[in-house]
Write an enzyme that holds these catalytic residues in place. Sequence first.
Site, PDB file in Angstrom:
ATOM      1  N   TYR A  95       0.938  -1.059  -0.170  1.00 44.51           N
ATOM      2  CA  TYR A  95       0.194  -0.098  -0.097  1.00 44.51           C
ATOM      3  C   TYR A  95       0.519   1.396  -0.168  1.00 44.51           C
ATOM      4  CZ  TYR A  95      -5.077  -2.673   0.231  1.00 44.51           C
ATOM      5  OH  TYR A  95      -5.312  -3.194   0.134  1.00 44.51           O
ATOM      6  N   GLU A 137      -8.384  -6.652   5.503  1.00 46.85           N
ATOM      7  CA  GLU A 137      -7.159  -7.834   4.661  1.00 46.85           C
ATOM      8  C   GLU A 137      -7.515  -8.800   5.567  1.00 46.85           C
ATOM      9  OE1 GLU A 137      -5.001  -5.790   2.028  1.00 46.85           O
ATOM     10  OE2 GLU A 137      -7.303  -4.993   0.752  1.00 46.85           O
TER      11      GLU A 137
END
EC number: 1.14.12.17
Length: 396
Positions: A95, A137
């Site tokens: 990310y 997640e």
Amino acid sequence: MLQQRHIDIIKSLVPLLSETGPALTAHFYERLFFHQPELKHIFNMSNQASGRQKAALFEAIAAYAQHIDNVGALKSAVERIAHKHTSFNIQPEMYQIVGHHLRETLRELTGDLFTAEVEEAWTAAYDFLASVFIQRESELYENRAKSQGGWRDSRPFVVSEKIKESELVTSFVLTPEDGNAVIDYVPGQYLGISVQPNNHPFTEIRQYSLSNKPNGQNYRISVKREKGMPDGLVSNYLHDHIEVGDTLAVNAPAGDFFFQDKQSPVVLISAGVGVTPMQSMLEYLSALNYEHDVYYLHACGSEQQHSFKQRTNELAMLNNWQTYTWYENYNEANELPENIYHGLIDLNDARLPYGKAHFYLCGPVAFMRFIKKQLLNMGVGAERIHYEVFGPHADL
């Protein structure tokens, strides 16, 4: 930390993002892969070539900017994307890489408009959204790892059966190499499969719907041979080169499209390889001795392309379910058999409980839009229409 002033700035960027359009994400991916070529082993490069992934990312960015003051409105999108990310085994550090290249893309495309205040707001907004995905997640990874038969990362599976289901579709039964149990899944979900086709520079990860009911011992995926390149890269490799005894790297089942027991009639509607998650649901509902009526409508090119035809008929007869089939091309000169039709699905041909059933759709996006429009015209509420898009998401 995301503050109100950041939210105000991001919302003010919505017109600029709309004006920039998919050029933003095209520039982003070009930049990302130039600086981080190793990520080509994770991203679906076929979707990159077709432009589908670029369009999907732009739509996601625009939606987030528009709804940043009400992220709850994006809950379903977050859940769908989080499941897809886990099938690629996306990790938190990725990310930061993506966030950096998105920020630099905006700087390069907007020039002087990307002020220090805009950069601060964009960074805060991105970090907030990334934290939402990372947390969800992490929960998915953790829950699967702790479940009976579960695992983290990828796990080697051996192809124990290879079965030709129709002219275009072949099934692969995957059994864990270690011989241990496998985690259950909800009918409608998919597996992430990693392969490196011959003479291809990158590992390719694809998601294929599970086409059988859970059994705790193995999985079955059913793969359509796609025509041409790049779309057919992996499917043709699986059809032509993967045989019984070969090993594939598999990520745990994922997906936010699945059968939900609403204690109501169920109508499954599919086209082409959209049959695969529906077959899983049919097998599951039969094993469950589902108490409510089940209807299955399927469309495909021809009888030779009708996957699971015999098994579907067996299940329908066993459970007294109603099935309807449409063939785009039908070679019989005589009158069509009962509930077999020529051409496109016309819901007027089927006797369905529109007022109380839940409808599950899977197939090409244009097909699902066509069916959803018919259902809405029949008075079916959007909350009772569930669908799965293969590949990058698209709204119906």
